[in-house]
Design a protein around this motif. Structure first.
Motif, PDB file in Angstrom:
ATOM      1  N   GLN A   1       6.446  38.122 -84.288  1.00 32.24           N
ATOM      2  CA  GLN A   1       7.433  37.176 -83.764  1.00 32.24           C
ATOM      3  C   GLN A   1       7.280  35.789 -84.383  1.00 32.24           C
ATOM      4  N   GLY A   2       6.243  35.628 -85.169  1.00 28.49           N
ATOM      5  CA  GLY A   2       6.091  34.369 -85.880  1.00 28.49           C
ATOM      6  C   GLY A   2       5.017  33.441 -85.340  1.00 28.49           C
ATOM      7  N   TYR A   3       4.320  33.848 -84.280  1.00 30.54           N
ATOM      8  CA  TYR A   3       3.277  32.973 -83.731  1.00 30.54           C
ATOM      9  C   TYR A   3       2.064  32.958 -84.649  1.00 30.54           C
TER      10      TYR A   3
ATOM     11  N   GLN B   1       5.249  23.761 -83.245  1.00 29.84           N
ATOM     12  CA  GLN B   1       4.030  24.542 -83.416  1.00 29.84           C
ATOM     13  C   GLN B   1       3.662  25.234 -82.105  1.00 29.84           C
ATOM     14  N   PRO B   2       4.500  26.167 -81.655  1.00 31.50           N
ATOM     15  CA  PRO B   2       4.275  26.771 -80.347  1.00 31.50           C
ATOM     16  C   PRO B   2       2.957  27.533 -80.300  1.00 31.50           C
ATOM     17  N   LEU B   3       2.333  27.453 -79.154  1.00 33.60           N
ATOM     18  CA  LEU B   3       1.054  28.100 -78.931  1.00 33.60           C
ATOM     19  C   LEU B   3       1.315  29.340 -78.084  1.00 33.60           C
ATOM     20  N   ALA B   4       0.703  30.453 -78.433  1.00 35.32           N
ATOM     21  CA  ALA B   4       0.853  31.660 -77.625  1.00 35.32           C
ATOM     22  C   ALA B   4      -0.409  31.867 -76.787  1.00 35.32           C
TER      23      ALA B   4
ATOM     24  N   THR C   1      11.174  35.287 -80.435  1.00 39.79           N
ATOM     25  CA  THR C   1      11.006  35.410 -81.876  1.00 39.79           C
ATOM     26  C   THR C   1      11.328  34.063 -82.506  1.00 39.79           C
ATOM     27  N   LEU C   2      10.368  33.517 -83.245  1.00 34.74           N
ATOM     28  CA  LEU C   2      10.524  32.170 -83.796  1.00 34.74           C
ATOM     29  C   LEU C   2      11.374  32.182 -85.056  1.00 34.74           C
ATOM     30  N   ARG C   3      12.173  31.148 -85.193  1.00 36.18           N
ATOM     31  CA  ARG C   3      12.930  31.002 -86.437  1.00 36.18           C
ATOM     32  C   ARG C   3      12.013  30.437 -87.499  1.00 36.18           C
ATOM     33  N   ARG C   4      12.212  30.855 -88.693  1.00 34.47           N
ATOM     34  CA  ARG C   4      11.354  30.348 -89.763  1.00 34.47           C
ATOM     35  C   ARG C   4      11.858  28.997 -90.231  1.00 34.47           C
TER      36      ARG C   4
END
Lengths: 356, 356
Positions: free
Chosen positions: B194-196, B259-262, B353-356
């Motif tokens: 998902q991009g994390y 810069q999301p943190l999971a 899902t993160l956008r690039r």
DNA sequence: ATGAAAGCGCTAACAT
DNA sequence: ATGTTAGCGCTTTCAT
């Protein structure tokens, strides 16, 4: 060398009931003592002395003997079993009580036989029959049995009984609980004193919860408040129920800072759901909406905002119940038969005192 | 405290044994039949016919006789007791499994003897001894026993055993569970996909949770991600732990939309706490912070935002475990000994899902 | 401090 | 379909 033979017999693992056929007599023979001495060693080790003791201990280890309490219980008429009856396994309200009971009983050498009563009256008689057929030394009811037939049966059986989580006017035997009527009334009194005049009630159909709810409504009624939106749902309290409950309430009622609505729930779990739905809708708690729970479960102080609720000490109930029962089983006379553990209103951030 | 000593300390005669001394022979005498006929009526009613049956039935009612399964068990070498071992009563993760087990066993005439293993290895041996002394027809472990001595002992006892909630490489006997290693790995894979790229881990020290955690970290490691903030806490998973956990994490890590943190939790309850703390701090989930739980407990779909998690079907585990055991107890051959019930990643709103 | 005898209440196994 | 006999493995009770 009978024992050698026995051990050899253990090896074929085919048959289902190939249970350790090593008996106390086998151990006694190997140790060169009487069976009674082995029995004494098992039940009160300090009464068997010196060399005899060592011989017995060694024989037990050597044979891998496991004490058969079934036989002992039959002869001595003491099972060291306590039946604990829960309405449902999944209701976390009783978890602490159950944990406390289980721990204290285990510490005194008793084991727990679990019965789940469900909420159906027909099953109750059957459950009781099954429980009594095991000849438990005591019974702890978490919640209550409902049918009078069961209560009489239990009384007639002569088995010590502790009822918990309620204050029945006619206890079967011993009792540890608090008044649900009083709890409902106090919630009404408190919210009225804080200035709330508009209420909704979210309940599941558990009998004690309904009694709290009735008492709550009655107290409001006495203050002339009769238009309370009520939502009673069958089944267990869940977060989802709280969310749906608030949605239903809001379909019929407007709310806002000028006319805050107080949602009273018969369970913290439901209340948590109400808080969640309020957050999802952007409603400000407690300004637009107040929420009151029940139980003070371990999450209640940590919701956002923190949940105002009625604190009941489940661990205390369990400890007291086990203690009372154990006292009776030890044959001590003059123990209390009735304990009101009370409850406390805990004011947190989901309710507030309104300005006039 | 040593249980053996305690048991010796118990004052012997409870004196309270006013027990229904009505025996099966009494009933037989009153009904004018042989004791064996009454026994047959109790164990397989259909084999006693017509008038005899009525006489027996009437005599039982008249005397208030309660079947004594203790004596029957001794003679027949079948207790109709199944011991169920839980790590802790208060962990809701196992509630569904336990409920399912309890219900299915009851439906087949078995009763549950409960054992709480705690998380201490010393107690384990003692618990097993106590359980075996009751000669249960079967044992269901919810969670696992840890010491090899116990496992061998259990195997040697010849009692059918079902282990649940895990996939051990060396099962004692039967097994229903899923791979915790795989679960941890899949969580890592999913979040990476998902991009994390920035992670924190919140765990309690339950052994299976730790294995998921290790596997998760290992999978990240293989992708070159090594700076994962880890918070392992002893004790039970609570909402409070999740709130404190997020606070700790945020002390060390910045987070934001760029810069999301999971935050990966070994329990839904902890994850719920993280969501709560995020809400309290005004953090936007999943934009600034993503949260992943474990268990898909009944509240997970209803948190706000809804919790992404690893779904494990606890009821299914319980059903299968009970079914397997009952099959064995019925003497049916060729039943499965091993079932992987798997798990599912459930994507809800607390991850994106993160956008690039 | 240890032992011997008896029996708890039921059901397996074998009759009838 | 029902009855008879014996005994499950332990502990109570009384003796030494």
């Amino acid at each position: 060398m009978d024992i050698g033979t026995n051990m050899a017999d253990l090896s074929p693992p085919a048959g289902n009931k190939n249970r350790s056929s090593v008996t106390l007599s086998d151990v006694a023979r190997l140790a060169g003592v009487a069976p009674m001495t082995v029995s004494r060693y098992l039940n009160s080790p300090q009464t068997v002395k010196g060399a005899t003791r060592d011989k017995v201990q060694r024989a037990i280890e050597q044979t891998g003997y496991v004490h058969n309490r079934l036989a002992g219980a039959l002869r001595s008429n003491r099972t060291r079993l306590v039946a604990v009856v829960l309405p449902m396994v999944t209701n976390p309200l009783f978890s602490d009580t159950f944990q406390a009971i289980s721990t204290r009983l285990a510490a005194s050498g008793y084991q727990v036989l679990l019965g789940v009563s469900g909420h159906q009256r027909e099953q109750e008689e059957e459950l009781l029959e099954v429980i009594l057929s095991r000849r438990p030394d005591g019974i702890i009811l978490t919640g209550t049995l409902h049918t009078p037939g069961c209560r009489n049966r239990l009384r007639a059986s002569g088995v010590p009984v502790v009822e918990t989580w309620d204050l029945s006017p006619e206890p079967i035997d011993m009792l540890v609980g608090f008044s649900h009527e009083e709890a409902g009334r106090e919630v009404a009194r408190k919210l009225l004193a804080q200035g709330y005049r508009r209420f909704a009630l979210l309940a599941v159909d558990d009998p004690r919860g309904l009694r709290r709810a009735d008492s709550f409504l009655k107290a409001l009624n006495e203050q002339g408040i009769t238009d309370v939106s009520r939502h009673v749902t069958p089944g267990a309290p869940t977060l989802a129920l709280g969310r749906e409950g608030l949605s239903s309430v809001l379909e019929r009622s407007m709310t806002g800072p000028a006319q805050p609505l107080a949602i009273v729930c018969t369970s913290d779990t439901i209340a948590h759901g109400v808080l969640t739905e309020a957050a999802a809708r952007g409603l400000q708690v407690p300004y637009e909406l107040a929420v009151m729970g029940f139980g003070d479960m371990n999450f209640a102080a940590h919701t956002f905002p923190a949940l105002s609720t009625v604190k009941v000490d489940g661990t205390l109930i369990g400890d007291r119940a086990a203690h009372m029962l154990l006292q009776r089983l030890r044959g001590e006379e003059g123990g209390e038969r009735l304990q009101d553990v009370g409850f406390t209103l805990v004011e947190r951030d989901s309710t507030a005192t309104l300005r006039r």
